[in-house]
Scaffold this motif. Structure first.
Motif, short mmCIF file in Angstrom:
data_model
loop_
_atom_site.label_atom_id
_atom_site.label_comp_id
_atom_site.label_asym_id
_atom_site.label_seq_id
_atom_site.Cartn_x
_atom_site.Cartn_y
_atom_site.Cartn_z
N PRO A 37 110.37 14.85 5.42
CA PRO A 37 110.95 13.67 4.75
C PRO A 37 112.48 13.80 4.83
CG PRO A 37 109.27 14.70 3.37
CD PRO A 37 109.57 15.65 4.49
N THR A 38 113.13 12.75 5.30
CA THR A 38 114.56 12.82 5.62
C THR A 38 115.30 11.59 5.09
OG1 THR A 38 114.02 13.99 7.67
CG2 THR A 38 116.19 12.98 7.56
N ARG A 39 116.54 11.81 4.68
CA ARG A 39 117.46 10.71 4.36
C ARG A 39 118.73 10.92 5.17
NH1 ARG A 39 119.31 10.85 -0.96
NH2 ARG A 39 118.73 13.02 -1.12
N ILE A 40 119.00 10.00 6.08
CA ILE A 40 120.28 10.02 6.79
C ILE A 40 121.22 9.15 5.97
CG2 ILE A 40 121.50 9.52 8.93
CD1 ILE A 40 118.77 9.75 10.39
N HIS A 41 122.27 9.77 5.45
CA HIS A 41 123.17 9.06 4.55
C HIS A 41 124.06 8.07 5.31
CE1 HIS A 41 121.67 11.70 1.48
NE2 HIS A 41 122.03 12.76 2.19
N LYS A 42 124.62 7.13 4.58
CA LYS A 42 125.48 6.09 5.16
C LYS A 42 126.50 6.73 6.10
CE LYS A 42 128.71 2.44 3.96
NZ LYS A 42 129.34 1.66 2.89
N GLY A 43 126.61 6.16 7.29
CA GLY A 43 127.55 6.66 8.29
C GLY A 43 127.06 7.86 9.06
N GLY A 44 125.84 8.33 8.77
CA GLY A 44 125.33 9.53 9.41
C GLY A 44 124.45 9.25 10.62
N SER A 62 112.71 3.15 4.40
CA SER A 62 113.68 2.15 3.92
C SER A 62 115.00 2.34 4.66
CB SER A 62 113.89 2.26 2.40
OG SER A 62 114.49 3.49 2.06
N GLY A 63 115.83 1.31 4.58
CA GLY A 63 117.12 1.32 5.25
C GLY A 63 117.02 0.70 6.63
N ILE A 64 118.17 0.66 7.30
CA ILE A 64 118.21 0.13 8.67
C ILE A 64 119.01 1.08 9.55
CG2 ILE A 64 117.89 -2.30 8.07
CD1 ILE A 64 120.90 -2.67 8.35
N GLY A 65 118.66 1.09 10.81
CA GLY A 65 119.34 1.96 11.74
C GLY A 65 118.95 1.63 13.16
N GLU A 73 117.94 1.27 23.43
CA GLU A 73 118.22 1.11 22.01
C GLU A 73 117.06 0.42 21.30
OE1 GLU A 73 121.41 -1.43 19.52
OE2 GLU A 73 122.28 0.07 20.88
N GLU A 74 116.67 0.97 20.15
CA GLU A 74 115.59 0.40 19.34
C GLU A 74 116.11 0.21 17.92
OE1 GLU A 74 112.19 3.00 21.72
OE2 GLU A 74 112.78 3.61 19.71
N ILE A 75 115.87 -0.96 17.34
CA ILE A 75 116.28 -1.25 15.98
C ILE A 75 115.23 -0.70 15.02
CG2 ILE A 75 116.87 -3.07 14.33
CD1 ILE A 75 118.84 -2.68 16.71
N LEU A 76 115.68 0.00 13.97
CA LEU A 76 114.79 0.62 12.99
C LEU A 76 114.94 -0.07 11.64
CD1 LEU A 76 115.66 4.35 13.76
CD2 LEU A 76 113.79 2.99 14.73
N TYR A 77 113.80 -0.33 10.99
CA TYR A 77 113.77 -0.91 9.64
C TYR A 77 112.44 -0.53 9.03
CZ TYR A 77 111.41 -4.48 12.41
OH TYR A 77 110.58 -5.12 13.30
N THR A 95 122.74 2.60 10.47
CA THR A 95 123.70 1.51 10.66
C THR A 95 123.88 0.68 9.39
OG1 THR A 95 121.98 0.03 11.52
CG2 THR A 95 123.20 1.35 13.14
N GLY A 96 123.21 1.05 8.32
CA GLY A 96 123.25 0.27 7.09
C GLY A 96 124.18 0.85 6.05
N ASP A 97 124.16 0.21 4.89
CA ASP A 97 124.98 0.64 3.75
C ASP A 97 124.25 1.60 2.82
OD1 ASP A 97 127.23 -0.84 4.52
OD2 ASP A 97 126.45 -2.66 3.56
#
Length: 109
Positions: A37-44, A62-65, A73-77, A95-97
């Motif tokens: 389980p991972t959280r890539i923080h804003k700007g990461g 959750s989130g977008i990237g 390139e693949e959009i993640l949501y 890529t999100g906030d």
């Protein structure tokens, strides 16, 4: 087999695979698999790397990237799953906030 992530400490990882920013993860690993389980923080981001011996599945909670896998390139949501098959190279970028929250499963083969 039960893996209780309530008992696994979260670690902070700066610049994973020469990526940017920071991510937080709980890691279960054995010789055949990793469940993270991972959280890539804003700007990461997780930097570009190759999976020589494993498939890497990343289910977005959750989130977008975006993922870049073998130059595509693949959009993640939330609700999508990015697969990086054995022998392929990829990176994942928030890529999100908000945090990009994902469950990563790596299967050795």
């Amino acid at each position: 087999m039960i893996i209780d992530f309530n008992t696994i400490n979260e670690v902070k990882i700066p610049g994973m695979n020469n990526g940017t920013g920071e991510m937080s993860a709980q890691m279960y690993m054995d010789p055949n698999r990793k469940i993270i389980p991972t959280r890539i923080h804003k700007g990461g981001s997780i930097g570009l790397h190759t999976h020589q011996t494993s498939d890497d599945l990343n289910y977005i909670i959750s989130g977008i990237g975006k993922a870049i896998c073998d130059d595509k390139e693949e959009i993640l949501y939330a609700g999508t799953c990015h697969l990086c098959p054995k022998g392929s190279s990829h990176s994942i970028i928030n890529t999100g906030d908000d945090d990009l929250v994902l469950l990563t499963i790596v299967i050795e083969r």
